[in-house]
Enzyme design. Structure first.
Site, PDB file in Angstrom:
ATOM      1  N   TYR A 178      -0.099   3.672  -3.207  1.00  0.00           N
ATOM      2  CA  TYR A 178      -1.052   2.404  -3.495  1.00  0.00           C
ATOM      3  C   TYR A 178      -0.607   1.174  -1.968  1.00  0.00           C
ATOM      4  O   TYR A 178      -1.761   1.278  -1.325  1.00  0.00           O
ATOM      5  CB  TYR A 178      -0.069   1.437  -4.904  1.00  0.00           C
ATOM      6  CG  TYR A 178      -0.196   0.116  -4.313  1.00  0.00           C
ATOM      7  CD1 TYR A 178      -1.322  -0.182  -4.678  1.00  0.00           C
ATOM      8  CD2 TYR A 178       0.303  -0.897  -4.035  1.00  0.00           C
ATOM      9  CE1 TYR A 178      -1.794  -1.986  -5.074  1.00  0.00           C
ATOM     10  CE2 TYR A 178       0.537  -2.853  -4.791  1.00  0.00           C
ATOM     11  CZ  TYR A 178      -1.345  -2.707  -4.369  1.00  0.00           C
ATOM     12  OH  TYR A 178      -1.738  -3.814  -4.876  1.00  0.00           O
ATOM     13  N   LYS A 225      -4.365   1.098   0.592  1.00  0.00           N
ATOM     14  CA  LYS A 225      -4.537  -0.552   0.503  1.00  0.00           C
ATOM     15  C   LYS A 225      -4.845  -0.793   2.299  1.00  0.00           C
ATOM     16  O   LYS A 225      -5.099  -1.989   2.442  1.00  0.00           O
ATOM     17  CB  LYS A 225      -3.508  -1.349  -0.055  1.00  0.00           C
ATOM     18  CG  LYS A 225      -3.774  -1.395  -1.389  1.00  0.00           C
ATOM     19  CD  LYS A 225      -5.025  -2.513  -2.090  1.00  0.00           C
ATOM     20  CE  LYS A 225      -4.691  -3.333  -2.307  1.00  0.00           C
ATOM     21  NZ  LYS A 225      -6.171  -3.961  -2.239  1.00  0.00           N
TER      22      LYS A 225
END
Length: 494
Positions: free
Chosen positions: A239, A243
């Site tokens: 994640y 990002k």
């Protein structure tokens, strides 16, 4: 900052494109705009759907019908139907992993390019261990596609990209509000090649399909592969790695677009607007709270003295709206970290203590109609001690129970499955969240504080009331005991 003389005024007659519009924070944002500025021109709400009719259904079912919009319904009254039919809140079927955001209707695309003033990107997959191919498509290439779309908007004033403060990985000490440089890793090198990451992902996926694995097996393998690639360059999980790469791509190719990258910490329930305690989707700490309140967690891992950086959703939204106006027509890139650890730190031990008090006084009622009695949770302050404790206290007895169950022709099946489920929940939560429960970083928010100062010193009194986002104003005990826990029980506990 002339625009800050009136935020509500700035929003008048503006057209805003919101991606990820069915998400938790995006809904709070949409509600806020509709409630405080009925003269907003249009809200294009991008959502994944096969066509415009499906998007319209999602707009009603997943956004406007929610309790969150109760004050908007009171304000708009019978005119609320006009939102659904597309006069103000316009559902757009699309996909940020595609060029032109997957919008297929040329007339609609041209309308958006001619009218959009502000783009707010809140689309993301937030699973820590998402499949690498999925996370790259949404969290890394998605922002690039949104930037390219925004560049075609002839009236564009600001692009807001909502990221996460945890792109810092496992850094310790003060984390500054600085942008990533292309290819920068958290290991102190510049050998991250985003194009190569897509190449190795595609090769891995191709190999898995060639081996004729089941889709479930491919998913497990791609999740594991993503986490390994993240950790290779210093990030904690897929994640935050994807990002961070998304930030790099738009930072490098922004051109003269006024770009704001807003990095919230752990977003939790609303503290004030439109009412206290609204939350949707299980946040990090709520996974622990739910497991604890339901009697599924007797011990956990973490440093009781570590700071858990929470920020209410409405404060995040307020910072987005203020930043939108503050940076209108001002080319450049600015990073805002929106959290509480620097100005109003909250210790993990406090959350644990308040959880015990709250759920002792307000026990969860199980399916059998009995109240769940919670004990003070035992905290293991190293991974080794946690694993040892779990092995001796739970995993070894579970194996013995499994054997007894087999030998007795599954006489203890229900009891065994229930015990295994509880242990699996704790072990999975521990694996996902242990880095954040030993977190040693504090998020600097000098830029965000300057934005707050501008809010207080320049805006009128109505704007100051509507756009509060100073974490110093939060009384954490009162918030957790009287707002967050009751809200979580109401909206999340099933």
């Amino acid at each position: 900052m002339e625009q800050l003389s009136s935020i509500v005024g700035f929003l008048e007659n503006k057209t805003i494109l919101v991606t990820g519009s069915t998400g938790f924070v995006a809904k709070v944002f949409v509600e806020k705009i509709l409630r405080i500025q009925p003269k907003v021109k249009k809200l294009f709400l991008l959502m994944r759907a096969k066509d415009s009719a499906s998007a319209a259904t999602r707009l009603y079912d997943e956004i406007l019908s929610k309790e969150l919009f109760v004050l908007v319904k009171e304000k708009w009254g019978s005119d609320l139907s006009t939102l659904i039919t597309g006069r103000v809140a316009i559902p757009v079927a699309g996909d940020i992993s595609c060029e032109d955001l997957g919008v297929k209707e040329d007339q609609l695309k041209n309308e958006m390019w001619n009218e959009v003033d502000v783009v707010v990107n809140m689309a993301a997959t937030i699973n820590f261990d998402e499949r690498y191919d999925v996370a790259l498509a949404i969290n890394t290439m998605g922002p690039k596609h949104i930037l390219n779309f925004a560049k075609k908007c002839v009236n564009l004033k600001t692009l807001i990209h909502v990221s996460t403060a945890y792109v810092c990985g496992g850094k310790e000490g003060i984390v500054n509000e600085t942008p990533f440089k292309m290819g920068e890793t958290l290991n102190g090198t510049f050998d991250l090649d985003i194009d190569f990451e897509f190449k190795v992902m595609q090769e891995k996926l191709h190999k898995l399909k060639e081996d004729k694995l089941s889709e479930a097996a491919i998913t497990v393998a791609m999740k594991d592969f993503g986490n390994k690639r993240a950790q290779k360059f210093g990030w904690l999980n897929t994640y935050v790695f994807t990002k961070a790469m998304g930030e790099m791509l738009i930072g490098e190719s922004r051109g003269d677009v006024p770009l704001v990258i807003l990095r919230p910490t752990i977003v939790t329930s609303t503290i004030k607007e439109p009412f206290p305690g609204w939350i949707e989707g299980v946040r990090t700490i709520d996974s622990l709270s739910i497991a604890y309140a339901k009697g599924r967690m007797k011990c956990f891992i973490g440093d009781p003295n570590s700071v858990i950086d929470l920020i209410p959703a409405d404060m995040v939204v307020n910072s987005i709206v203020v930043a939108t106006a503050a940076h209108a027509d001002k080319p450049g890139e600015t990073i805002y970290q929106v959290g509480s650890s620097n100005r109003n730190p909250l210790k993990y031990s406090s959350i644990l203590s308040w959880s015990h008090i709250y759920f002792s006084e307000n026990p969860w009622i199980g399916k059998d109609g009995k109240a769940v009695i919670v004990d003070k949770i035992k905290i293991l302050d190293t991974r080794k001690s946690f694993r040892s404790y779990m092995s001796l206290r739970y995993i070894l007895p579970l194996k013995m129970l499994e054997l007894a169950n087999i030998m007795s022709c599954h006489y203890f099946e229900a009891f065994y499955k229930n015990a295994k489920r509880k242990i699996d929940v704790v072990m999975r939560l521990a694996e996902l969240y242990w880095p954040y429960l030993f977190f040693k970083a504090i998020f600097d928010d000098k830029n965000t504080d300057k934005l707050r100062a501008a809010t207080i010193n320049i805006m009128d009194s109505a704007d100051v009331f509507h756009f509060q986002f100073d974490p110093k104003s939060i009384d954490w005990e009162d918030f957790m005991m009287n707002v967050h826990f009751p809200g979580a029980v109401k909206h999340l506990f099933k």
